[in-house]
Motif scaffolding. Structure first.
Motif, PDB file in Angstrom:
ATOM      1  N   ASN A 234      -0.209  -5.018   3.204  1.00 40.07           N
ATOM      2  CA  ASN A 234       0.758  -4.387   4.368  1.00 40.07           C
ATOM      3  C   ASN A 234       1.857  -5.221   4.390  1.00 40.07           C
ATOM      4  N   THR A 235       2.977  -4.286   4.589  1.00 39.13           N
ATOM      5  CA  THR A 235       4.367  -4.730   4.905  1.00 39.13           C
ATOM      6  C   THR A 235       4.891  -4.057   5.924  1.00 39.13           C
ATOM      7  N   TYR A 236       6.398  -4.335   6.493  1.00 40.20           N
ATOM      8  CA  TYR A 236       6.701  -3.678   7.517  1.00 40.20           C
ATOM      9  C   TYR A 236       6.778  -2.002   7.449  1.00 40.20           C
ATOM     10  N   ARG A 237       7.336  -1.757   6.135  1.00 40.61           N
ATOM     11  CA  ARG A 237       7.631  -0.386   5.757  1.00 40.61           C
ATOM     12  C   ARG A 237       6.323   0.312   5.370  1.00 40.61           C
ATOM     13  N   VAL A 238       4.997  -0.350   5.308  1.00 41.04           N
ATOM     14  CA  VAL A 238       3.816   0.537   4.910  1.00 41.04           C
ATOM     15  C   VAL A 238       3.532   1.211   6.382  1.00 41.04           C
ATOM     16  N   GLU A 239       3.331   2.446   6.147  1.00 38.52           N
ATOM     17  CA  GLU A 239       2.973   3.347   7.314  1.00 38.52           C
ATOM     18  C   GLU A 239       1.345   2.935   7.752  1.00 38.52           C
ATOM     19  N   LYS A 240       1.273   2.675   8.943  1.00 33.41           N
ATOM     20  CA  LYS A 240      -0.051   2.234   9.409  1.00 33.41           C
ATOM     21  C   LYS A 240      -1.144   3.424   8.884  1.00 33.41           C
ATOM     22  N   SER A 241      -0.778   4.533   8.852  1.00 29.78           N
ATOM     23  CA  SER A 241      -1.836   5.789   8.726  1.00 29.78           C
ATOM     24  C   SER A 241      -2.148   5.619   7.263  1.00 29.78           C
ATOM     25  N   PHE A 242      -1.587   4.827   6.180  1.00 27.73           N
ATOM     26  CA  PHE A 242      -1.968   4.750   5.101  1.00 27.73           C
ATOM     27  C   PHE A 242      -3.322   4.020   4.658  1.00 27.73           C
ATOM     28  N   TRP A 243      -3.622   3.011   5.787  1.00 30.44           N
ATOM     29  CA  TRP A 243      -4.734   2.374   5.620  1.00 30.44           C
ATOM     30  C   TRP A 243      -5.987   3.276   6.112  1.00 30.44           C
ATOM     31  N   GLN A 244      -5.657   4.210   6.432  1.00 30.21           N
ATOM     32  CA  GLN A 244      -7.017   4.923   6.981  1.00 30.21           C
ATOM     33  C   GLN A 244      -7.467   5.920   5.889  1.00 30.21           C
ATOM     34  N   THR A 245      -6.704   6.183   4.907  1.00 32.25           N
ATOM     35  CA  THR A 245      -6.892   7.120   4.019  1.00 32.25           C
ATOM     36  C   THR A 245      -8.257   6.753   3.037  1.00 32.25           C
ATOM     37  N   PRO A 246      -9.036   8.180   3.107  1.00 34.18           N
ATOM     38  CA  PRO A 246     -10.410   8.035   2.375  1.00 34.18           C
ATOM     39  C   PRO A 246     -10.351   7.671   0.722  1.00 34.18           C
TER      40      PRO A 246
ATOM     41  N   MET B  53      -0.061   8.778  -4.070  1.00 27.43           N
ATOM     42  CA  MET B  53       0.523   7.872  -5.014  1.00 27.43           C
ATOM     43  C   MET B  53      -0.678   6.760  -5.318  1.00 27.43           C
ATOM     44  N   LEU B  54      -1.520   6.325  -4.200  1.00 29.69           N
ATOM     45  CA  LEU B  54      -2.463   5.151  -4.393  1.00 29.69           C
ATOM     46  C   LEU B  54      -3.515   5.673  -5.533  1.00 29.69           C
ATOM     47  N   ARG B  55      -3.826   7.010  -5.441  1.00 30.35           N
ATOM     48  CA  ARG B  55      -4.720   7.438  -6.423  1.00 30.35           C
ATOM     49  C   ARG B  55      -4.198   7.034  -7.946  1.00 30.35           C
ATOM     50  N   ARG B  56      -2.954   7.611  -7.815  1.00 30.56           N
ATOM     51  CA  ARG B  56      -2.285   7.304  -9.639  1.00 30.56           C
ATOM     52  C   ARG B  56      -2.323   5.836  -9.793  1.00 30.56           C
ATOM     53  N   ILE B  57      -2.047   5.086  -8.812  1.00 31.39           N
ATOM     54  CA  ILE B  57      -1.987   3.703  -9.129  1.00 31.39           C
ATOM     55  C   ILE B  57      -3.073   3.099  -9.625  1.00 31.39           C
ATOM     56  N   LEU B  58      -4.283   3.362  -8.685  1.00 29.12           N
ATOM     57  CA  LEU B  58      -5.504   2.749  -9.110  1.00 29.12           C
ATOM     58  C   LEU B  58      -5.856   3.373 -10.652  1.00 29.12           C
ATOM     59  N   ARG B  59      -5.639   4.614 -11.012  1.00 33.28           N
ATOM     60  CA  ARG B  59      -5.982   5.029 -12.436  1.00 33.28           C
ATOM     61  C   ARG B  59      -4.892   4.372 -13.254  1.00 33.28           C
ATOM     62  N   THR B  60      -3.704   4.156 -13.013  1.00 32.45           N
ATOM     63  CA  THR B  60      -2.894   3.470 -13.969  1.00 32.45           C
ATOM     64  C   THR B  60      -3.313   1.995 -14.193  1.00 32.45           C
ATOM     65  N   VAL B  61      -3.562   1.430 -13.086  1.00 32.49           N
ATOM     66  CA  VAL B  61      -3.920   0.028 -13.136  1.00 32.49           C
ATOM     67  C   VAL B  61      -5.063  -0.337 -14.105  1.00 32.49           C
ATOM     68  N   ALA B  62      -6.237   0.612 -13.959  1.00 27.24           N
ATOM     69  CA  ALA B  62      -7.282   0.387 -14.749  1.00 27.24           C
ATOM     70  C   ALA B  62      -6.663   0.668 -16.227  1.00 27.24           C
ATOM     71  N   GLU B  63      -6.037   1.729 -16.415  1.00 24.64           N
ATOM     72  CA  GLU B  63      -5.701   2.413 -17.788  1.00 24.64           C
ATOM     73  C   GLU B  63      -4.904   1.334 -18.454  1.00 24.64           C
ATOM     74  N   LEU B  64      -3.764   0.527 -17.897  1.00 22.11           N
ATOM     75  CA  LEU B  64      -3.229  -0.328 -18.516  1.00 22.11           C
ATOM     76  C   LEU B  64      -3.679  -1.609 -18.582  1.00 22.11           C
ATOM     77  N   GLY B  65      -4.712  -1.874 -18.121  1.00 26.22           N
ATOM     78  CA  GLY B  65      -5.643  -3.240 -18.289  1.00 26.22           C
ATOM     79  C   GLY B  65      -5.122  -4.390 -17.384  1.00 26.22           C
TER      80      GLY B  65
ATOM     81  N   LEU C  23       0.722  -1.304  -0.140  1.00 19.91           N
ATOM     82  CA  LEU C  23       0.007   0.119   0.072  1.00 19.91           C
ATOM     83  C   LEU C  23       1.083   1.110   0.035  1.00 19.91           C
ATOM     84  N   PRO C  24       0.884   2.030  -0.825  1.00 19.83           N
ATOM     85  CA  PRO C  24       1.670   3.216  -1.125  1.00 19.83           C
ATOM     86  C   PRO C  24       0.849   4.477  -0.418  1.00 19.83           C
ATOM     87  N   ARG C  25       1.622   5.593  -0.403  1.00 20.07           N
ATOM     88  CA  ARG C  25       0.964   6.912   0.412  1.00 20.07           C
ATOM     89  C   ARG C  25      -0.551   7.231  -0.495  1.00 20.07           C
ATOM     90  N   PRO C  26      -1.285   7.835   0.030  1.00 21.22           N
ATOM     91  CA  PRO C  26      -2.622   8.324  -0.739  1.00 21.22           C
ATOM     92  C   PRO C  26      -2.432   8.645  -2.073  1.00 21.22           C
TER      93      PRO C  26
END
Lengths: 235, 235
Positions: free
Chosen positions: A108-120, A88-100, A83-86
């Protein structure tokens, strides 16, 4: 917006599409469309085609659709991303859909900040909206499946074996590994770590589950660029 | 920031680097670095290495650098892109530097909006700043060369022949063309059009100049994603 996406809720009993809100603004302001012109349209998770504009004003447009083509094929890749920072997450969601990409797993991984899971951004309706933006860009209608896995070990032990059955599983990780293959032409699963990378324990677990570590060269790419560069390389 | 970039102006007579401003904030807040720790540093257009933090407070950090490695090699690609809208331009400048492209040419085409040439993003100091952000990400020091060409025909007739000498020249264009090659392993020049694509006259001119049209498949990608996917595929 290269494709106007709609659902059956946009359609009235006479078969016409009633388009309002941001899609109407886009038709009027960006494309400057008027009565009698055609617009490319697609039914979400359905066929694509074109629609003749029957009427259009500041309140709504009425469109008469003819859907006669299937959407483009998805690439046979399951993507697993820490899970990336919010932003970046927005861009990845768009990109994933765009690329097919058909299937995205956010983990989750050790270096994913816990707060990232709270993003709207992760709210289901928001995820859906960002995915639609990617589909509109690349003229696809099929919404990718997105799943969240908030615990690393259960994901790797319980979910990953099923996901990678019948697929070539690759782990993009900086280090002295063979270069990522090109044009694999087979279904694959690709795992991409967080900023700062996976910790050794995680690399071990993923390798043990069957993932083959591959390198993208000496450069450390932003996660979004790593996703796009690897997809361009694999398919 | 995976690499702290500096110039000789940051260095005092005793050989130490005096770091202030945003780079100092980043060291303190994001990395939480303190005295005695090491930081990866690189001299702009020079070598990379590490630097020991001699002192650090809210006003400045003093760093003692040892530069002992060359920056990563550039990929042998000259990129020619129709000037995109400002927001996209910023991202493309970062991405080009991040991915290791050495030379970027921004060109005018029929479908480039005239107003795009007025954007402050194109100011030399801003271009430089966005390029540095990309270099910091991928730990490179060599600033790509960026040129602007505000007239299409003179660019294609007078500049392009020199640029593509000794290179395989590819024109990424939607249509019924062969797929973009993979792993070309030779110097190349890649031309990418604007949103909405090149007009037929422009495609003819580019083909006549020696560019080979190639397709990226049925999906229409945002320019930024097209750049990244094609680079991942070519090298």
């Amino acid at each position: 917006m290269n494709l106007l996406l709609f659902t059956e809720q946009d359609r009235s009993d006479d078969g016409l599409l009633h388009i309002t809100g941001p899609r109407l603004q886009h038709l009027r302001q960006i494309h400057g469309k008027t009565v009698g012109e055609d617009v490319r349209v697609g039914r979400i998770n359905g066929m694509i085609g074109s629609a003749r504009i029957v009427s259009i004003d500041s309140h709504r447009a009425l469109l008469d659709p003819v859907l006669d083509q299937p959407p483009p094929e998805k690439i046979p890749l399951t993507l697993v991303v820490a899970l990336p920072r919010p932003k970046m997450l927005r861009r990845i969601l768009r990109t994933v859909a765009e690329l097919g990409v058909g299937e995205l797993h956010l983990i989750n991984t050790y270096r994913v900040e816990k707060s990232f899971w709270q993003t709207p951004v992760l709210k289901e309706s928001n995820v859906h909206e960002y995915l639609l933006q990617g589909l509109e860009q690349s003229r696809d209608t099929v919404v990718p499946a997105v799943s969240c896995h908030r615990r690393f070990k259960p994901f790797v032990e319980d979910d990953l074996p099923g996901l990678l059955a019948g697929r070539r599983a690759l782990l993009a990780h900086p280090g002295d590994y063979p270069p990522c293959p090109r044009g694999v032409a087979v279904p694959a699963l690709l795992v991409i770590g967080p900023e700062g990378g996976f910790i050794p324990y995680e690399v071990d677990k993923l390798q043990h589950a069957g993932c083959e570590p591959v390198s993208l060269g000496p450069r450390i790419l932003r996660v979004e660029n790593a996703v796009t560069a690897l997809l361009g390389r694999l398919y």
